[in-house]
Scaffold this motif. Sequence first.
Motif, PDB file in Angstrom:
ATOM      1  N   PRO A 204       0.836  -1.219   0.000  1.00 59.39           N
ATOM      2  CA  PRO A 204       0.000   0.000   0.000  1.00 59.39           C
ATOM      3  C   PRO A 204       0.869   1.267   0.000  1.00 59.39           C
ATOM      4  O   PRO A 204       1.925   1.314   0.645  1.00 59.39           O
ATOM      5  N   LEU A 205       0.428   2.277  -0.728  1.00 60.37           N
ATOM      6  CA  LEU A 205       1.075   3.581  -0.641  1.00 60.37           C
ATOM      7  C   LEU A 205       0.797   4.162   0.735  1.00 60.37           C
ATOM      8  O   LEU A 205      -0.271   3.952   1.326  1.00 60.37           O
ATOM      9  N   ALA A 206       1.749   4.910   1.264  1.00 53.84           N
ATOM     10  CA  ALA A 206       1.647   5.402   2.639  1.00 53.84           C
ATOM     11  C   ALA A 206       0.450   6.316   2.841  1.00 53.84           C
ATOM     12  O   ALA A 206      -0.136   6.364   3.936  1.00 53.84           O
ATOM     13  N   ASP A 207       0.054   7.061   1.796  1.00 53.44           N
ATOM     14  CA  ASP A 207      -1.071   7.992   1.942  1.00 53.44           C
ATOM     15  C   ASP A 207      -2.415   7.337   1.666  1.00 53.44           C
ATOM     16  O   ASP A 207      -3.451   8.008   1.646  1.00 53.44           O
ATOM     17  N   GLY A 208      -2.405   6.020   1.437  1.00 57.37           N
ATOM     18  CA  GLY A 208      -3.654   5.300   1.227  1.00 57.37           C
ATOM     19  C   GLY A 208      -4.265   5.482  -0.141  1.00 57.37           C
ATOM     20  O   GLY A 208      -5.389   5.010  -0.385  1.00 57.37           O
ATOM     21  N   SER A 209      -3.543   6.107  -1.060  1.00 56.21           N
ATOM     22  CA  SER A 209      -4.118   6.420  -2.373  1.00 56.21           C
ATOM     23  C   SER A 209      -4.045   5.263  -3.372  1.00 56.21           C
ATOM     24  O   SER A 209      -4.533   5.379  -4.484  1.00 56.21           O
ATOM     25  N   GLY A 210      -3.431   4.171  -2.998  1.00 57.72           N
ATOM     26  CA  GLY A 210      -3.315   3.062  -3.941  1.00 57.72           C
ATOM     27  C   GLY A 210      -2.298   2.039  -3.479  1.00 57.72           C
ATOM     28  O   GLY A 210      -1.889   2.027  -2.297  1.00 57.72           O
ATOM     29  N   ILE A 241       7.420   8.200  -8.150  1.00 61.16           N
ATOM     30  CA  ILE A 241       8.820   8.308  -7.713  1.00 61.16           C
ATOM     31  C   ILE A 241       8.936   9.386  -6.640  1.00 61.16           C
ATOM     32  O   ILE A 241       8.468  10.512  -6.813  1.00 61.16           O
ATOM     33  N   GLY A 242       9.526   9.014  -5.512  1.00 59.37           N
ATOM     34  CA  GLY A 242       9.684   9.939  -4.397  1.00 59.37           C
ATOM     35  C   GLY A 242       8.615   9.773  -3.323  1.00 59.37           C
ATOM     36  O   GLY A 242       8.777  10.273  -2.204  1.00 59.37           O
ATOM     37  N   ARG A 243       7.530   9.100  -3.659  1.00 58.43           N
ATOM     38  CA  ARG A 243       6.487   8.859  -2.654  1.00 58.43           C
ATOM     39  C   ARG A 243       6.867   7.656  -1.795  1.00 58.43           C
ATOM     40  O   ARG A 243       7.857   6.974  -2.056  1.00 58.43           O
ATOM     41  N   GLN A 244       6.065   7.387  -0.775  1.00 59.11           N
ATOM     42  CA  GLN A 244       6.400   6.314   0.158  1.00 59.11           C
ATOM     43  C   GLN A 244       5.381   5.183   0.143  1.00 59.11           C
ATOM     44  O   GLN A 244       4.217   5.367  -0.209  1.00 59.11           O
ATOM     45  N   VAL A 245       5.880   4.003   0.518  1.00 58.36           N
ATOM     46  CA  VAL A 245       5.072   2.806   0.685  1.00 58.36           C
ATOM     47  C   VAL A 245       5.097   2.428   2.158  1.00 58.36           C
ATOM     48  O   VAL A 245       6.119   2.597   2.827  1.00 58.36           O
ATOM     49  N   LYS A 246       3.952   1.950   2.658  1.00 58.05           N
ATOM     50  CA  LYS A 246       3.914   1.443   4.033  1.00 58.05           C
ATOM     51  C   LYS A 246       3.933  -0.078   3.971  1.00 58.05           C
ATOM     52  O   LYS A 246       2.981  -0.706   3.497  1.00 58.05           O
ATOM     53  N   LEU A 247       5.049  -0.648   4.417  1.00 56.26           N
ATOM     54  CA  LEU A 247       5.218  -2.091   4.315  1.00 56.26           C
ATOM     55  C   LEU A 247       4.203  -2.837   5.175  1.00 56.26           C
ATOM     56  O   LEU A 247       3.975  -2.468   6.337  1.00 56.26           O
ATOM     57  N   PRO A 248       3.608  -3.901   4.618  1.00 53.69           N
ATOM     58  CA  PRO A 248       2.800  -4.775   5.466  1.00 53.69           C
ATOM     59  C   PRO A 248       3.670  -5.424   6.541  1.00 53.69           C
ATOM     60  O   PRO A 248       4.890  -5.491   6.402  1.00 53.69           O
ATOM     61  N   ILE A 249       3.077  -5.870   7.596  1.00 55.57           N
ATOM     62  CA  ILE A 249       3.694  -6.589   8.720  1.00 55.57           C
ATOM     63  C   ILE A 249       4.543  -5.653   9.586  1.00 55.57           C
ATOM     64  O   ILE A 249       4.328  -5.549  10.790  1.00 55.57           O
ATOM     65  N   THR A 250       5.539  -4.964   8.994  1.00 49.95           N
ATOM     66  CA  THR A 250       6.411  -4.113   9.809  1.00 49.95           C
ATOM     67  C   THR A 250       5.883  -2.684   9.928  1.00 49.95           C
ATOM     68  O   THR A 250       6.199  -1.987  10.900  1.00 49.95           O
ATOM     69  N   GLU A 331       1.631 -16.124   5.028  1.00 48.46           N
ATOM     70  CA  GLU A 331       0.335 -16.205   5.721  1.00 48.46           C
ATOM     71  C   GLU A 331      -0.165 -14.820   6.116  1.00 48.46           C
ATOM     72  O   GLU A 331      -1.351 -14.488   5.947  1.00 48.46           O
ATOM     73  N   ALA A 332       0.754 -13.997   6.631  1.00 48.05           N
ATOM     74  CA  ALA A 332       0.360 -12.662   7.079  1.00 48.05           C
ATOM     75  C   ALA A 332      -0.048 -11.774   5.904  1.00 48.05           C
ATOM     76  O   ALA A 332      -1.024 -11.007   5.995  1.00 48.05           O
ATOM     77  N   ILE A 333       0.666 -11.860   4.806  1.00 49.50           N
ATOM     78  CA  ILE A 333       0.339 -11.067   3.622  1.00 49.50           C
ATOM     79  C   ILE A 333      -1.032 -11.485   3.076  1.00 49.50           C
ATOM     80  O   ILE A 333      -1.860 -10.657   2.693  1.00 49.50           O
ATOM     81  N   GLU A 334      -1.257 -12.810   3.070  1.00 47.00           N
ATOM     82  CA  GLU A 334      -2.542 -13.302   2.571  1.00 47.00           C
ATOM     83  C   GLU A 334      -3.677 -12.864   3.485  1.00 47.00           C
ATOM     84  O   GLU A 334      -4.759 -12.469   3.016  1.00 47.00           O
ATOM     85  N   ALA A 335      -3.433 -12.921   4.808  1.00 50.04           N
ATOM     86  CA  ALA A 335      -4.463 -12.506   5.765  1.00 50.04           C
ATOM     87  C   ALA A 335      -4.815 -11.033   5.604  1.00 50.04           C
ATOM     88  O   ALA A 335      -5.954 -10.624   5.850  1.00 50.04           O
ATOM     89  N   ALA A 336      -3.821 -10.247   5.172  1.00 49.10           N
ATOM     90  CA  ALA A 336      -4.069  -8.815   4.967  1.00 49.10           C
ATOM     91  C   ALA A 336      -4.701  -8.527   3.616  1.00 49.10           C
ATOM     92  O   ALA A 336      -4.971  -7.357   3.288  1.00 49.10           O
ATOM     93  N   GLY A 337      -4.930  -9.575   2.830  1.00 49.32           N
ATOM     94  CA  GLY A 337      -5.549  -9.382   1.525  1.00 49.32           C
ATOM     95  C   GLY A 337      -4.623  -8.789   0.482  1.00 49.32           C
ATOM     96  O   GLY A 337      -5.094  -8.209  -0.510  1.00 49.32           O
ATOM     97  N   LEU A 338      -3.328  -8.940   0.682  1.00 48.47           N
ATOM     98  CA  LEU A 338      -2.352  -8.307  -0.215  1.00 48.47           C
ATOM     99  C   LEU A 338      -1.588  -9.319  -1.065  1.00 48.47           C
ATOM    100  O   LEU A 338      -0.625  -8.951  -1.739  1.00 48.47           O
ATOM    101  N   LEU A 339      -2.014 -10.593  -1.034  1.00 49.38           N
ATOM    102  CA  LEU A 339      -1.372 -11.616  -1.860  1.00 49.38           C
ATOM    103  C   LEU A 339      -2.169 -11.768  -3.151  1.00 49.38           C
ATOM    104  O   LEU A 339      -3.319 -12.192  -3.134  1.00 49.38           O
ATOM    105  N   ASP A 340      -1.558 -11.405  -4.272  1.00 49.43           N
ATOM    106  CA  ASP A 340      -2.242 -11.496  -5.562  1.00 49.43           C
ATOM    107  C   ASP A 340      -2.288 -12.929  -6.076  1.00 49.43           C
ATOM    108  O   ASP A 340      -3.336 -13.470  -6.371  1.00 49.43           O
TER     109      ASP A 340
END
Length: 925
Positions: A204-210, A241-250, A331-340
């Motif tokens: 996920p992008l850090a600002d929640g936009s995508g 480019i230059g924007r941030q991502v919020k890593l799942p789990i951490t 497992e954690a990525i899948e539980a978060a709905g982020l596993l394609d």
Amino acid sequence: MTDLAKTFDPASIEARWYAHWEGEGRFRPARPEAEPFTIVIPPPNVTGSLHIGHALDNTLQDILIRHARLKGKDALWVVGTDHAGIATQMVVERQLNERQQKRTDFSREEFVAKVWEWKEESGGTITRQLRRLGASCDWANERFTMDEGFSKAVIKVFVELHRQGLLYRDKRLVNWDPYFKSAISDLEVETREINGKFWHFRYPLADGSGEIAVATTRPETMLADMAVAVNPEDDRYKALIGRQVKLPITGRLIPIVADEHADPELGSGAVKITPGHDFNDFEVGRRAGIKAGDMLNMLDAEAKVIQTADGLIPAELIGLDRFDARARVVEAIEAAGLLDRIEDRVIQTPYGDRSGVVIEPWLTDQWYVDAATLAGPAIEAVRSGDIRVVPETWKKTWYNWLENIQPWCVSRQLWWGHQIPAWFGYAKDGPSFGGESEPKAFVAESAEEALALARDYYGPDIRVELPDQLNPSGPGGMISSKDGRLTFVELWRDPDVLDTWFSSALWPFGTLGWPDHTELLKRHYPNDVLISGFDILFFWDARMAMQGLHFMGEKPWKTLYLHGLVRDATGAKMSKSKGNTVDPLGLIDQYGADALRFTLAAMESQGRDIKLDERRVEGYRNFATKLWNAARFAQANGIGASATIEAPAAALPVNRWIVAETIKTVQALDLAIADLRFDESANTIYQFVWAGFCDWYLELIKPFFAEDADPVAAAETRAVAGWVLDQILVMLHPFMPFITEELWHAMGERPYDLILAKWPIADARAIDPAAQKEIDWLIRLVSEVRGARAELNVPPGARLPAHVRDASPETIARIERQTPALARLARIERITADPAPAGGAAQIVVDEATFVLPLEGVIDLASERARLAKAIEAAAKERDALAKRLDNPGFVEKAKPEAVEKARADHADRSAEAERLTAALARLG
């Protein structure tokens, strides 16, 4: 003269002669005034045993060293073994495990003592096996990379490179073996194809936009991700480019960076970047401005999850094995709905070649050599021709490797090896006791010198001491006064050892006594030739060139010869898993060392791998047997050891011919050996011995030993035959040392062993062109007659008259002189110039003359014509079918290379057979 046994038995002579040579010091005769010739052995691992690659490598070296010795040179073949850090430590640890013990049950000094015990008891296997091969090394001065003198050279080089700023400590990624808990070299990494998975995640992008999609084969590493990279030209991501991502789990915030490492054509075009755990990502991270010291590390030395510096890995994952962590992360990525999705994919996976575990790219502090600076002179030495590379095609690889060389990691986390001569103390300007600053290193050849350097660094107000124990495992003590000033420092030594490639890089001069300026070093550096497999061109050869040029100011060797791999008979690479490896000792047991050596030399063609077929070894054992039987024939007919190095005087054409053939063989052999054409060298002596001497000369001279033979002719022939056999034994000795030494002594009393004989003199003045032409003519005529008789099914015992036409006076004179030989060898009853009778006949053309052999009443001409016509038709049909197959692009492109090669060989055979049979039919008229 000693009567030879009826049957040649290699086993009965090999051990006896080798023990004699070594015991009498024959491998290094004192020749202080002679021209030096030097080869250093690629030091085999002390844990090793002889494999077929060793057999090839050492056979080629022994051929050159024995040839140089016979040429009267001061021939030195430096021999020794490599201490093989990981391999040796593994062997000893395995023995401890069998006794329910482990390395850490002992102090470092106690464990190293156990390694030395093992080395003394079991570390000589491969050197004993080299003796079985016939390797004539200077065993009296055998070296070991951990012996006192060589260790002195290793330590000095390390210290000098550090003082010159060419060796330093740095934090970089290495190939980390979690089993040994050590960095390992690229050569010790074995890449295997493994059925694995390719996981597609969304971050996920850090600002929640995508979100941005990434894919990985190692999901657990996302715990230490520090960026997502996209290609700067990829329009899909330019705005991100230059924007941030919020890593799942951490929950870590990481930037999206632009880097050409991201390929828009692969996957989503976005790549997760874990600079502390991937070699490509490390470089991307550095380009993005992340310092090595700031790169996150999520694994310990055993590849278990540890907390990263930012403390963001969930506690429940800490301590998990990397592969257990992988499952939990997915497992954690899948539980978060982020596993394609998950793809099945064959993954190129690195394994430790000795440990068998998956290698982990790991960020550690190690010692590095500035290889790029040292590589410059090594590149120029080859480019200028100062170092000759054979075959020249390897020059391109040399340049490519050295021009793109990376810093060389030379430290290993082991106990067995050269311990790094560096002592550490806390930095004066670092934080107080227990701080995180990089310690100050004091690099010196001894602890006392390191202590002096440290005292100079800290000054008179700080007391500096060495620890009581020899190898403390961690930092020493440090005392600060109440006002924070440092008052006492206890140094600690770096526990790591040096990579074995670092020490073996000094082999060409370290084995000759350097850093002392010995006479041996002055005479034998640079070495003359290095024989090496191409697979260690970078790991050993190039590093020897770098170190030799840097410390000696001169190349380590004049010529670098790179041989290919020994493959199985089909051309496949040998491996234990395929079950197609060849045991050279088994071949020696079955066929003898001489046969194996000759096979390897005869098949060593510059730039090509060897397809080793056991039938070739058997064939060259038969060659040895043929020589043995030739010597028995000589003994039976009063032919013994020659009394002269020069060719004896000869009047008979056949003797003048064999003298000329011998001299021509010496000349050809000298040229081939100088050009390092081992296959050509072996073929030259093989053809001369088998065909020229055994098949023709011995047959041609048999009449001279009859009871009614001319005694003058017999005496001349015995002298010439003895001299030729002596020359053969000397020329063949580098290739087949055992049988030649045995025959040398069996032919008569000798003042010296063959190994110390003199190489034949190629005196062109002894070549008689007229005699050569006459005997060559005789051989061609006999061969043609024999061939025609065989093709036309003429009974072997049938004696045929011959009619010659268009013969020159010279040919008529030759016929008159050689009539007895033609009668005996070609079964020609008589030769006349009268016209041949009408009817079927074989016609043979040799030079200007045509020889007609009437066959009426000898064979059934009609049946023979029919047989030949049928055979021609069959051969032509098969030839044309093969040609059609080879003309089919589908076959050539899709079939296995060995199948295509066989089809081409069969086509050539059938074509030649059709031509030969057609010529035979035409002969019948």
